[in-house]
Design a protein around this motif. Structure first.
Motif, PDB file in Angstrom:
ATOM      1  N   LEU A   1      13.889  67.126 -27.090  1.00 54.95           N
ATOM      2  CA  LEU A   1      13.379  67.472 -25.760  1.00 54.95           C
ATOM      3  C   LEU A   1      14.553  67.861 -24.875  1.00 54.95           C
ATOM      4  O   LEU A   1      15.548  67.136 -24.811  1.00 54.95           O
ATOM      5  CB  LEU A   1      12.651  66.295 -25.126  1.00 54.95           C
ATOM      6  CG  LEU A   1      11.341  65.865 -25.757  1.00 54.95           C
ATOM      7  CD1 LEU A   1      10.771  64.650 -25.027  1.00 54.95           C
ATOM      8  CD2 LEU A   1      10.328  66.999 -25.744  1.00 54.95           C
TER       9      LEU A   1
ATOM     10  N   THR B   1      15.338  68.933 -20.905  1.00 55.95           N
ATOM     11  CA  THR B   1      14.911  69.132 -19.520  1.00 55.95           C
ATOM     12  C   THR B   1      16.061  69.818 -18.789  1.00 55.95           C
ATOM     13  O   THR B   1      17.103  70.098 -19.383  1.00 55.95           O
ATOM     14  CB  THR B   1      14.578  67.798 -18.827  1.00 55.95           C
ATOM     15  OG1 THR B   1      15.793  67.058 -18.649  1.00 55.95           O
ATOM     16  CG2 THR B   1      13.569  66.986 -19.635  1.00 55.95           C
TER      17      THR B   1
ATOM     18  N   GLN C   1      10.177  70.846 -19.226  1.00 55.34           N
ATOM     19  CA  GLN C   1      10.619  70.209 -20.469  1.00 55.34           C
ATOM     20  C   GLN C   1      10.291  71.140 -21.629  1.00 55.34           C
ATOM     21  O   GLN C   1       9.192  71.671 -21.701  1.00 55.34           O
ATOM     22  CB  GLN C   1       9.876  68.885 -20.614  1.00 55.34           C
ATOM     23  CG  GLN C   1      10.117  68.146 -21.872  1.00 55.34           C
ATOM     24  CD  GLN C   1       9.420  66.800 -21.825  1.00 55.34           C
ATOM     25  OE1 GLN C   1       9.895  65.886 -21.190  1.00 55.34           O
ATOM     26  NE2 GLN C   1       8.281  66.678 -22.477  1.00 55.34           N
TER      27      GLN C   1
END
Length: 132
Positions: free
Chosen positions: A31, A33, A3
């Motif tokens: 964020l 990922t 992440q």
């Protein structure tokens, strides 16, 4: 799952006004990922799988009236989470996403975020979208 967090670039001229809306450096971030994009801007949130991302570009500079705070474009319903005016990252989606109001009635084909490191966010998203 790896992440990567990108913080918003808060321009001190707009901090007090953004703070009144509940938007502060501690609760505003992007964020990324390997599978998803999640953005929090104070009480507002946008989430999308990376498979839904079609394009990523660095844009700006912007006028404060059009970019600071939470803005919805009348032209195309694009959403902006803006904490500064220098530059931002515009993400376009295959399927519009929710984010400007709590019921999700308005969907947005794009999201612009004014993070501190626009080049790094754009590069990270482009690399992951190519491999998705």
């Amino acid at each position: 799952m790896e992440q990567t967090r990108f913080d918003f670039a808060f321009d001190s001229r707009f901090g007090p006004w953004l703070g009144m809306l509940g938007i502060r450096p501690g609760n505003s971030y992007v964020l990324v990922t390997e599978e998803a994009l999640r953005v929090r801007f104070g009480p507002w949130e946008v989430a999308s799988p990376l498979a839904n991302v079609t394009d990523v570009s660095v844009t700006g500079p912007y006028s404060a009236i059009r970019a600071i705070g939470v803005r919805v474009s009348l032209a195309d319903r694009g959403l902006t989470f803006g904490s500064g005016v220098r530059e931002g990252v515009c993400v376009r989606f295959r399927q519009p996403v929710r984010g400007s109001e709590p019921l999700g009635l308005v969907r947005h084909p794009g999201l612009t975020v004014t993070v501190a490191d626009c080049a790094a966010l754009a590069d990270r998203l482009r690399r992951l979208v190519r491999t998705a």
